[in-house]
Each structure stands twice: as structure tokens, then as C-alpha cells.
Design an enzyme around this catalytic site. Structure first.
Site, PDB file in Angstrom:
ATOM      1  N   SER A  54       0.698  -0.257   3.553  1.00  0.00           N
ATOM      2  CA  SER A  54       1.830   0.682   3.134  1.00  0.00           C
ATOM      3  C   SER A  54       3.088   0.641   3.423  1.00  0.00           C
ATOM      4  CB  SER A  54       2.202   1.153   1.444  1.00  0.00           C
ATOM      5  OG  SER A  54       1.594   1.454   0.355  1.00  0.00           O
ATOM      6  N   LYS A  57       6.777   0.007   4.585  1.00  0.00           N
ATOM      7  CA  LYS A  57       7.615  -0.204   3.746  1.00  0.00           C
ATOM      8  C   LYS A  57       8.967   0.610   4.900  1.00  0.00           C
ATOM      9  CE  LYS A  57       5.010   1.190  -0.313  1.00  0.00           C
ATOM     10  NZ  LYS A  57       3.860   1.755  -1.170  1.00  0.00           N
ATOM     11  N   TYR A 180       6.807  -8.892  -1.093  1.00  0.00           N
ATOM     12  CA  TYR A 180       6.561  -7.510  -0.698  1.00  0.00           C
ATOM     13  C   TYR A 180       5.274  -7.588  -0.562  1.00  0.00           C
ATOM     14  CZ  TYR A 180       4.498  -3.143  -2.514  1.00  0.00           C
ATOM     15  OH  TYR A 180       3.561  -1.828  -2.189  1.00  0.00           O
ATOM     16  N   TYR A 232       2.240   9.375   0.984  1.00  0.00           N
ATOM     17  CA  TYR A 232       1.845   9.175  -0.861  1.00  0.00           C
ATOM     18  C   TYR A 232       1.746  10.835  -1.483  1.00  0.00           C
ATOM     19  CZ  TYR A 232      -0.601   5.289   0.597  1.00  0.00           C
ATOM     20  OH  TYR A 232      -0.077   3.684   1.355  1.00  0.00           O
ATOM     21  N   VAL A 250      -2.804   1.662   3.198  1.00  0.00           N
ATOM     22  CA  VAL A 250      -4.386   1.664   2.653  1.00  0.00           C
ATOM     23  C   VAL A 250      -5.556   0.640   2.991  1.00  0.00           C
ATOM     24  CG1 VAL A 250      -3.959   1.893   0.245  1.00  0.00           C
ATOM     25  CG2 VAL A 250      -4.018   0.734   1.065  1.00  0.00           C
TER      26      VAL A 250
END
Length: 302
Positions: A54, A57, A180, A232, A250
């Protein structure tokens, strides 16, 4: 920082919902700091490569803003913390069809769709940008992680198809989630991410060359969303205890940026229940407290 973090690491568990990530070694810990004057401080497993997950992102958001522009990107995704798990889809149907922010899975998928429309070779453009920001030309796709993620990606596909049904995606849902998954599956190490964190800390400029790699207005948006949404549903607690714009993944990595002072990165695959690296969290907490890095410490701008 390593001595401070290690006693807490036995509380963590490696991610298992992506089978390839379940092979991670929860005993590993790497920490790296890079400063504008060219100094680098590394400790532990700094050369170990891991899946960016992530943290990608943030790069996807930069690429989308560069290619599609502010108005188009934020017509697809919001800017507010969700308060839910990173892979939650509950608010898509109960609150708004637009994902809450680009740092959760649904938001990153919507952001990814903007990149596809704006680039002839979107993954090539993403990889080039990642290599530029991280300062290493040999960064590559981890095909094993990509295959594992692609095969286990039902939940992300569900989000994508729901958003497609609401006319939020600018491309076919299957193409968007494949891109993605590829973006999440490149391999990096903490030296790469500390370099990227330093570029963000210098408002998009590479201090070694003086070249402007990312427009300052884009850096401002990315760092703001990292501060409010990057950890998060623990982003508020991290902001209080560490006080740095940060993004976790992660795969065990955390990217952080101390304004004008340094880029920081950690790697420890053992995660807490919210998907954040436990070893990395404690290492960054130690560094923030001992170096006066907290944004509101009064020392951060010195």
C-alpha cells in the site's frame, strides 16, 4: 531504534491473505534515514527487498495527479479519513459511492483508473516514477507476489466492479485491478523508501541533483493525506505518537517524511491487527521522540 522496537515485534504476524506474503520473516527489521546533505544512516536489514504493497498508493496518487489532474482525481475519490479497515467496502454502499480517500484500497483502485486513461503504458509510467522517486533503476515487479495477489484478489475485484457499476471507474474493472495489483507488487528496500521520503520532505526536489521530480502542490496533497489517512484506521494514534506523514504497507514497510529534515523508512513484516508493521511503528516512535521530529514538537522546523 532497533533495540527499542525489537521487544515488541513478537506481537506481530505476517500478512497471510496474500499467500506469497505469508512467507515473510517476522524477525527481520530494517531502518534507514536519509538527509538533504547526503548522509545516510542504516540499521539492520536495509538491503532486504520486500513488496511495497500500500505504500504504492502514494506513488499512484502522484502519477494520477500528474496525468489526470486535481479535478478529475478528486471527482472520483475523497480526502477524508474512513475510520474503517483498509480493505473495507462498507461505506461505498452505505455512505457514498466515492471512496473516502486514496490511501484505502477502494480509493487507490479509483485513483488507478485515472492513471490508465492518462498513460499509454500506465504500469511502465508507474515503474519509471517509482524508480525516480526511490533513486534506484533496478526496482522491478515481483511476479510471484503479483500472481499471488491476482489470484487472491476477490475482495478488491468486488470493490472495483461495484465502483464500475456506479460509473466511477474510467476503465474496465478487471484491467484496473490488474494494474493495481502490479503497482502493489514491486520490490523495494528501506534505502529506496528513505530516498523517496526525502524527496517528499524536500517538496518534490532531489537534494542531490536539485531537480524538481514532483510539483510542490502534489507533494503537499500527498503528505497531507499520509498524515491523516496513511496508517489505515490507526492514523490518528500514529499522528499523536509519531507526528510524521507516513504510509504503511502489509509487506512490512513504512515510509515517513520529516519536513525539510529527512526521509525515513522501516521494514518489519510482523503486523498488528490493523495491518501496520509493529517493529516499524516503534522504531519511528523512538526516532520521532529522540530527534524531535513530531510535526508539532516545536523542533520539527529547526
Amino acid at each position: 531504534a532497533e533495540r527499542y522496537a525489537r521487544p515488541h515485534m513478537d506481537q506481530g504476524k505476517v500478512a497471510t491473505y496474500i499467500p506469497e506474503l505469508a512467507k515473510g520473516d517476522a524477525t527481520k527489521l530494517g531502518i534507514c534515514i536519509r538527509t538533504p546533505d547526503g548522509e545516510e544512516y542504516c540499521q539492520g536489514d536495509c538491503q532486504t527487498e520486500f513488496s511495497i504493497q500500500s505504500i504504492s498508493k502514494t506513488i499512484t496518487l502522484i502519477l494520477a495527479l500528474q496525468t489526470a489532474g486535481y479535478d478529475r482525481v478528486f471527482s472520483k475519490v475523497g480526502m477524508e479519513p474512513s475510520g474503517d479497515a483498509f480493505n473495507s467496502m462498507i461505506r461505498l454502499e452505505t455512505l457514498t459511492t466515492h471512496p473516502m480517500n486514496p490511501m484505502i484500497n477502494a480509493g487507490a483502485i479509483a485513483t488507478t483508473s485515472c492513471c490508465i486513461k492518462g498513460c499509454a503504458d500506465p504500469f511502465g509510467a508507474f515503474l519509471t516514477l517509482a524508480r525516480t522517486l526511490c533513486g534506484r533503476e533496478t526496482i522491478r515487479l515481483n511476479k510471484e507476489v503479483f500472481t499471488s495477489e491476482y489470484q487472491a484478489g476477490g475482495r478488491n475485484r468486488a470493490m472495483a466492479y461495484f465502483m464500475q457499476s456506479e460509473n466511477l471507474l474510467e476503465w474496465d474493472a478487471e484491467d484496473v485491478v490488474e494494474l493495481y495489483f502490479k503497482m502493489c507488487s514491486i520490490n523495494v528496500n528501506v534505502r529506496d523508501l528513505a530516498h523517496y521520503g526525502l524527496v517528499l520532505a524536500c517538496n518534490g526536489k532531489d537534494p542531490a541533483t536539485g531537480k524538481q521530480l514532483v510539483d510542490p502542490w502534489i507533494c503537499r496533497i500527498v503528505k497531507t493525506l499520509m498524515m491523516t489517512c496513511g496508517m489505515y484506521d490507526a492514523s490518528g494514534e500514529f499522528a499523536v505518537k509519531v507526528g510524521l506523514p507516513a504510509k504503511s504497507g502489509v509487506g512490512g514497510g513504512i515510509l515517513a517524511s520529516a519536513e525539510s529534515r529527512m526521509g525515513l523508512a522501516t521494514f518489519a513484516p510482523g503486523l498488528d491487527k490493523r495491518g501496520n508493521s509493529i517493529g516499524g511503528w516503534y522504531a519511528l516512535e523512538f526516532l520521532s521522540q529522540n530527534l524531535g521530529l513530531h510535526y508539532f514538537s516545536g523542533q520539527a522546523a529547526e
